[in-house]
Design a protein around this motif. Structure first.
Motif, PDB file in Angstrom:
ATOM      1  N   GLY A  49       0.821  -1.220   0.000  1.00  0.00           N
ATOM      2  CA  GLY A  49       0.000   0.000   0.000  1.00  0.00           C
ATOM      3  C   GLY A  49       0.848   1.260   0.000  1.00  0.00           C
ATOM      4  N   GLU A  53       4.818   2.631   1.281  1.00  0.00           N
ATOM      5  CA  GLU A  53       5.655   3.017   0.149  1.00  0.00           C
ATOM      6  C   GLU A  53       6.320   4.379   0.416  1.00  0.00           C
ATOM      7  N   LYS A 207      11.364   1.341  -7.755  1.00  0.00           N
ATOM      8  CA  LYS A 207      10.122   1.337  -8.523  1.00  0.00           C
ATOM      9  C   LYS A 207      10.076   2.428  -9.575  1.00  0.00           C
ATOM     10  N   VAL A 235      -1.499  -1.838 -11.463  1.00  0.00           N
ATOM     11  CA  VAL A 235      -0.790  -2.298 -10.261  1.00  0.00           C
ATOM     12  C   VAL A 235      -1.570  -1.811  -9.055  1.00  0.00           C
ATOM     13  N   SER A 236      -2.153  -2.713  -8.296  1.00  0.00           N
ATOM     14  CA  SER A 236      -3.009  -2.315  -7.175  1.00  0.00           C
ATOM     15  C   SER A 236      -3.236  -3.463  -6.221  1.00  0.00           C
ATOM     16  N   LYS A 242     -10.519  -0.847  -6.244  1.00  0.00           N
ATOM     17  CA  LYS A 242      -9.548  -0.705  -7.338  1.00  0.00           C
ATOM     18  C   LYS A 242     -10.135  -1.287  -8.632  1.00  0.00           C
ATOM     19  N   VAL A 266      -1.013  -6.572 -11.456  1.00  0.00           N
ATOM     20  CA  VAL A 266      -0.112  -6.864 -10.347  1.00  0.00           C
ATOM     21  C   VAL A 266      -0.794  -6.424  -9.065  1.00  0.00           C
ATOM     22  N   ASN A 304       9.522  -4.118  -6.310  1.00  0.00           N
ATOM     23  CA  ASN A 304       9.571  -2.771  -6.886  1.00  0.00           C
ATOM     24  C   ASN A 304      10.161  -2.742  -8.292  1.00  0.00           C
ATOM     25  N   VAL A 307       7.620  -4.094 -10.742  1.00  0.00           N
ATOM     26  CA  VAL A 307       6.518  -3.138 -10.968  1.00  0.00           C
ATOM     27  C   VAL A 307       7.000  -2.041 -11.906  1.00  0.00           C
ATOM     28  N   GLU A 324     -10.462   6.445  -4.532  1.00  0.00           N
ATOM     29  CA  GLU A 324      -9.000   6.461  -4.475  1.00  0.00           C
ATOM     30  C   GLU A 324      -8.541   7.677  -3.700  1.00  0.00           C
ATOM     31  N   GLY A 327      -3.714   7.578  -5.018  1.00  0.00           N
ATOM     32  CA  GLY A 327      -3.347   6.698  -6.124  1.00  0.00           C
ATOM     33  C   GLY A 327      -1.926   6.950  -6.577  1.00  0.00           C
ATOM     34  N   LEU A 328      -0.967   6.516  -5.748  1.00  0.00           N
ATOM     35  CA  LEU A 328       0.442   6.700  -6.119  1.00  0.00           C
ATOM     36  C   LEU A 328       0.755   6.084  -7.470  1.00  0.00           C
ATOM     37  N   VAL A 329       0.082   4.978  -7.766  1.00  0.00           N
ATOM     38  CA  VAL A 329       0.361   4.274  -9.021  1.00  0.00           C
ATOM     39  C   VAL A 329       0.124   5.161 -10.246  1.00  0.00           C
TER      40      VAL A 329
END
Ligand code: UDP
Length: 421
Positions: A49, A53, A207, A235-236, A242, A266, A304, A307, A324, A327-329
């Motif tokens: 999460g 991170e 990452k 990626v989540s 999500k 992922v 990492n 990803v 969300e 949402g770093l992704v």
């Protein structure tokens, strides 16, 4: 019991090439009067999460600024994490009736964790799981010193009133609060020391660093993803919000037009997320026998570096969330120069500027159509990716977030605002 998370070192100086000119100096100048201050971050998990991170890089950078920063995670039983996940879901809008046992388990876990409390100058408590710590310390007649911040990473726009009502008295104990967006703030939160600071990504983490040529392809090969064929990824954590099933539906629409298309999903199984396994099973069932949908987890060795490789190799990065916090992704995908198709919710529109850095969508059908559009237009992908990378450089790199914390600590310490404020 609180457990200290061991961390690698980080030097702010190393960020100079990634960030805009003057940023490193500005942070150092503002942090100088805080040198020697003892800082503690507390959250619920050391792995999995967005919060984990961020803290893995943020705390070492605070140390590099001369702060005595630590990160500790609370311990809790499986039922406790079941309760806090239900609380998380209810804060995102899913109805939940609280039992007395659940309330007690939530509060008493904080009490157990706070038993051997040490003193700090600044304590940042992340999210609802450990939120009662300050309240229980005071209720037990102990007088913890220092300034306390509650950092909320969750989108509370549709928070269930009963659940917010449970949390609110504990939040009210804090000297200040930190929110990703002003819209998330709920009633009863003091205006004093109310800060808005969206999260950010670390451009130097495994990452997000730029990979050497061929590195991404070799990761794809390792996981039997065909590198010459187009691929899109999400990626989540495996989590209903999500919308991994919706991503598969969108992929299926795009695949009608692009039979060669592959999808990589992922998902890590976070320690504090008991729903992960259940949702992984739902995803596998929905995938059915489609060998071009690759479902991978940290248990398969996707860390990492991997990803990073999947996001970099993707033609388009997807984040089809229906809720969300931030949402770093999304920033991770944009930083790699990829357009992002994101759910039109929470913190995603901060990063996906519709038509500029990607597209915002409200359904799987729309997501599928946008995928088709982008897969057939490399120029637009390149333009959006470049715009996305610059947006992230300016607003969503860790240095900006670090600077925000430095400013918040200065305010809480009663220091004059920095000259740039
Ligand atoms: N993440 C990961 N592996 C996974 C799933 C997620 O490394 O299988 C990372 C992801 O790259 C991001 C973070 O976990 O850095 C998730 O943060 P985000 O804000 O997107 O969502 P959260 O999980 O906090 O809701």
């Amino acid at each position: 019991m609180l457990t200290t998370v061991e961390l690698e070192t980080r030097e702010l100086e190393q960020y100079r090439t990634a960030v805009l000119p003057g940023v490193v100096e500005a942070i150092r100048d503002d942090a100088r009067p805080l040198r020697g201050a003892r800082v503690l971050h507390v959250n619920a998990t050391g792995y999995g999460g967005g919060v984990a991170e961020i803290l893995g890089s943020m705390v070492p950078l605070m140390r590099d600024l001369g702060l005595e920063a630590d990160w500790k995670v609370i311990s809790g039983s499986d039922p406790f994490f079941g309760v806090t996940k239900a609380m998380h879901n209810a804060l995102q809008g899913k109805p939940h009736r609280w039992t007395q046992e659940e309330r007690t388990l939530w509060v008493e876990t904080s009490r157990a964790n706070a038993q051997t409390w040490e003193e700090y100058d600044f304590v940042v408590v992340h999210d609802p799981q450990p939120a009662p710590i300050l309240g229980v310390l005071r209720a037990d007649g102990r007088r913890p010193g220092g300034k306390w911040l509650w950092r909320c990473h969750i989108d509370l726009t549709d928070a269930q009133p009963e659940t917010w009502g449970l949390l609110r008295p504990y939040v009210a104990e804090y000297d200040g609060t930190v929110w990703t967006m002003p819209q998330y703030v709920r009633e009863g939160v003091s205006e004093a020391n109310r800060f808005i600071a969206p999260p950010a990504i670390d451009p130097l983490s495994a990452k997000n660093v730029t990979l050497r040529p061929g590195e991404a392809d070799s990761v794809l090969e390792r996981f039997s993803v065909d590198s010459p064929r187009p691929m899109v990824c999400q990626v989540s954590r495996f989590d209903p919000w999500k919308d991994p099933l919706g991503v598969i539906d969108a992929y299926r629409i795009a695949r009608e037009r692009y039979p060669e298309l592959q999808l990589v999903l992922v998902g890590s199984l976070a320690h504090d997320d008991p729903e992960g396994q259940e949702w992984l099973q739902k995803v596998l069932k929905h995938r059915s026998r489609d060998a071009d949908i690759h479902v991978l987890t940290n248990m398969d060795g996707v860390g990492n570096h991997e990803v990073n490789a999947f996001q970099e190799a993707a033609k388009v990065v997807i984040q089809k969330s229906t809720r969300e916090g931030f949402g770093l992704v999304v920033s991770e995908g944009l930083w790699k120069g990829r357009p992002v198709i994101g759910g039109n919710c929470g913190g995603i529109p901060l990063q996906v500027r519709d038509g500029e850095t990607g597209y915002l969508v409200d359904s799987s059908a729309e997501c599928g159509e946008r995928l088709i559009e982008l897969l057939s237009d490399e120029d637009t992908c390149r333009r959006m990716g470049a715009a996305g990378r610059e947006l992230v450089r300016e607003h969503f790199l860790l240095t900006r977030y670090l600077h925000d914390y430095v400013r918040m600590f200065r305010t809480l310490a009663g220091l004059r605002p920095s000259e740039r404020d």
